[in-house]
Enzyme design. Structure first.
Site, PDB file in Angstrom:
ATOM      1  N   GLU A  31      -5.628 -11.314 -30.481  1.00 32.50           N
ATOM      2  CA  GLU A  31      -4.224 -11.751 -30.607  1.00 32.50           C
ATOM      3  C   GLU A  31      -3.681 -12.225 -29.255  1.00 32.50           C
ATOM      4  OE1 GLU A  31      -1.756  -9.059 -32.916  1.00 32.50           O
ATOM      5  OE2 GLU A  31      -3.027  -9.377 -34.672  1.00 32.50           O
ATOM      6  N   GLU A  47      -8.883  -8.517 -38.905  1.00 35.09           N
ATOM      7  CA  GLU A  47      -7.809  -7.575 -39.246  1.00 35.09           C
ATOM      8  C   GLU A  47      -7.179  -8.038 -40.544  1.00 35.09           C
ATOM      9  OE1 GLU A  47      -5.017  -6.426 -36.195  1.00 35.09           O
ATOM     10  OE2 GLU A  47      -6.582  -6.507 -34.651  1.00 35.09           O
TER      11      GLU A  47
HETATM   12  O1  AHR Z   1      -4.018  -3.089 -36.475  1.00 34.75           O
HETATM   13  C1  AHR Z   1      -2.848  -2.882 -35.752  1.00 34.75           C
HETATM   14  C2  AHR Z   1      -2.536  -4.014 -34.802  1.00 34.75           C
HETATM   15  O2  AHR Z   1      -2.257  -5.163 -35.529  1.00 34.75           O
HETATM   16  C3  AHR Z   1      -3.631  -4.442 -33.864  1.00 34.75           C
HETATM   17  O3  AHR Z   1      -3.703  -3.669 -32.736  1.00 34.75           O
HETATM   18  C4  AHR Z   1      -3.226  -5.840 -33.509  1.00 34.75           C
HETATM   19  O4  AHR Z   1      -4.319  -6.652 -33.186  1.00 34.75           O
HETATM   20  C5  AHR Z   1      -2.464  -6.314 -34.728  1.00 34.75           C
HETATM   21  O5  AHR Z   1      -1.248  -6.858 -34.400  1.00 34.75           O
END
Ligand code: AHR
Length: 512
Positions: free
Chosen positions: A177, A309
């Site tokens: 991110e 994710e």
């Molecule tokens: O999974 C929780 C968070 O969500 C992670 O740390 C981040 O990469 C995303 O914003």
């Protein structure tokens, strides 16, 4: 009363792309009670453990055949300095986990503990390297520390810390991110950094790294396009890939509404339920659009897309630390998982990996542990992962629906009421059908013509609940758990299946 809404054909003799087992990957971040209390209790804990790792958690997760585990973050990865997490635990420096609760991290769970966990689980390691606040040298040395096997300085350091043999590390993340917590960068800047950092993540010995560059959020197509443009030379001869990184990641979370109004895990209205179903299936649109861009620059699909994710993100449970992202998990979450997997199967050619966020005690977890008693509970989502294990590395089968499919609309999106996917095992001896009915309170019948091979029904299983918000707890650990399913009839070459309201069904077929 069930309505026959769906009719489909599956050609059992026409297998398609391989569904990489890595689509069933996991994610463990130093966040809340995922690592500390979840995986790791320390050697002195009364909770049974091996070298500090909870045995009950490992035993439960082994049934999921976890293919890979991503660590140490998330946002945490871009402020993690790996050298703080090696050597005698009592000497490891502490740090502030500024993203997640602003708590002090003691670094007791570091590289050696993570690799020990992976070995116990039989999972491949997916390390997320620090681009946001680290250096190229730091990342390069971490790769050397883990994967080299001679007398180089990093290898000697590893040996001093008790590990003689190099570990196998197949997957390496280059940033996370980076448009946000990973440095608030513009993609133009990050694209250059991704090339630079990837270059110094070397292949040592026979360890071949699959480098995954930090990708876009949700529908940031400009990010994908810029990374694809800067990827270098890709060609249809996969032996001739000159790209510094081999894949691009993508993050997409399912919420009821927008970020500021995510909704609650256990209390939701019918409208919020359907919004969730619509937002869940929206991952199909996102994967399609990102893939279309990637196809333009890489028509032979040499560069992978990694959804590292995904999952539901609700407001934290009342009374818990807002920075710990602890949430309950209901049959609604199970349907988010099951419909995601159907969509992943359809994108099997480009989507080489996906990682649910996160494995224990955080967001859409497989396992919830009680902070006071240590009791462990398997969530409805756990059961979907377990029921789908036969899809790992199997070959996708098209589920061709006849005519107009029944769709509903919510959150300005249309979504399928019956969702399905199917695969045939690599040895050709069996097949698995996965079927979801996301209608809240009506059953649906689907007639499936199964052509091309002789078959008999093997094990059939059902996951559903009386109320959609039913969930498991230490007092009721099996409130939502799979049971034998009998709601089908065989009619010649067709299988007629009646799916109860809000249910998930798997049917295994033995193929002659
Ligand atoms: O999974 C929780 C968070 O969500 C992670 O740390 C981040 O990469 C995303 O914003």
């Amino acid at each position: 009363m069930a309505t026959e809404t769906a009719s489909a054909v599956i050609n059992l003799d026409l297998p398609g792309a391989k569904i990489s087992k890595h689509q069933y990957g996991h994610f463990a971040e130093h966040l809340g009670r995922c690592i500390y209390g979840g995986f790791w209790v320390g050697e002195d804990s009364e909770i049974p453990n091996e070298r500090g790792i909870r045995l009950d958690v490992v035993e439960a997760l082994k049934k999921l055949n976890i293919p890979n585990l991503r660590w140490p973050g998330g946002c945490f990865a871009d402020e993690y300095h790996w050298q703080d997490g090696i050597g005698p635990r009592e000497n490891r420096p502490k740090m502030v986990n500024s993203h997640w609760g602003n708590v002090v991290e003691n670094n007791h769970f570091g590289t050696h503990e993570f690799m020990d966990l992976c070995e116990m689980l039989g999972a491949d390691a997916y390390i997320a390297g620090n681009v946001g606040s680290g250096t190229v040298q730091e990342m390069s040395q971490w790769v050397e520390y883990m994967t080299r096997d001679d007398d180089s300085p990093m290898v000697e350091l590893r040996r001093k810390n008790g590990r003689d043999k190099a570990w196998k590390v197949p997957f390496w993340g280059v940033g996370n991110e980076n448009w946000g917590c990973g440095g608030n960068m513009r993609v133009e800047q990050f694209a250059d950094l991704a090339r630079q950092y990837s270059t110094f993540c070397r292949d040592h010995g026979d360890n071949k790294l699959y480098r995954i560059a930090g990708g876009p959020n949700v529908d940031d197509f400009h990010w994908t396009e810029t990374l694809m443009k800067s990827v270098g030379c890709v060609s249809c001869n996969s032996m001739n890939v000159m790209s510094p990184y081999q894949a691009i990641s993508l993050h997409y979370y399912t919420m009821t509404r927008e970020w500021e109004n995510k909704g609650k895990a256990l209390t939701f209205t019918e409208d919020e339920y359907y919004r969730t179903m619509a937002n869940s299936q929206h991952v199909d649109t996102l994967l399609t659009r990102h893939s279309t861009i990637m196809d333009h620059y890489d028509p032979c699909k040499t560069i992978g897309l990694v959804l590292d994710e995904w999952g539901t993100w609700w407001q934290v449970e009342e009374g818990t630390n807002p920075g710990f992202l602890y949430q309950q998990n209901t049959m609604r979450d199970a349907l988010v998982a099951s419909t995601h997997f159907d969509i992943f199967t359809r994108h099997a050619e480009r989507l080489v990996m996906a990682n649910i966020a996160q494995t224990v005690n955080v967001l859409q977890a497989m396992i919830l542990t009680d902070p006071d008693t240590g009791a462990l509970v398997l969530t409805p989502t756990y059961h979907v992962f377990e029921m789908n294990t036969a899809h790992h590395d199997a070959l996708a089968l098209d589920v061709s629906f006849r005519g107009q499919r029944e769709r509903m609309e919510a959150a300005d999106k249309r979504f399928n009421v019956v969702s399905a996917s199917a695969s045939v095992a690599e040895d050709g001896a069996s097949s698995l059908l996965s079927l979801s009915n996301v209608h809240l309170d009506e059953a649906r019948t689907i007639r499936i013509d199964l052509r091309g091979r002789d078959w008999t029904v093997g094990e059939a299983r059902l996951l559903t609940s009386t109320e959609i918000a039913d969930h498991n707890s230490p007092a009721h650990p099996e409130a939502v758990a799979p049971v034998a399913f009998e709601g089908f009839t065989v009619d010649g070459d067709a299988l007629e299946v009646t799916l109860p309201a809000h249910s998930y069904v798997t049917i295994a077929l033995d193929l002659a």
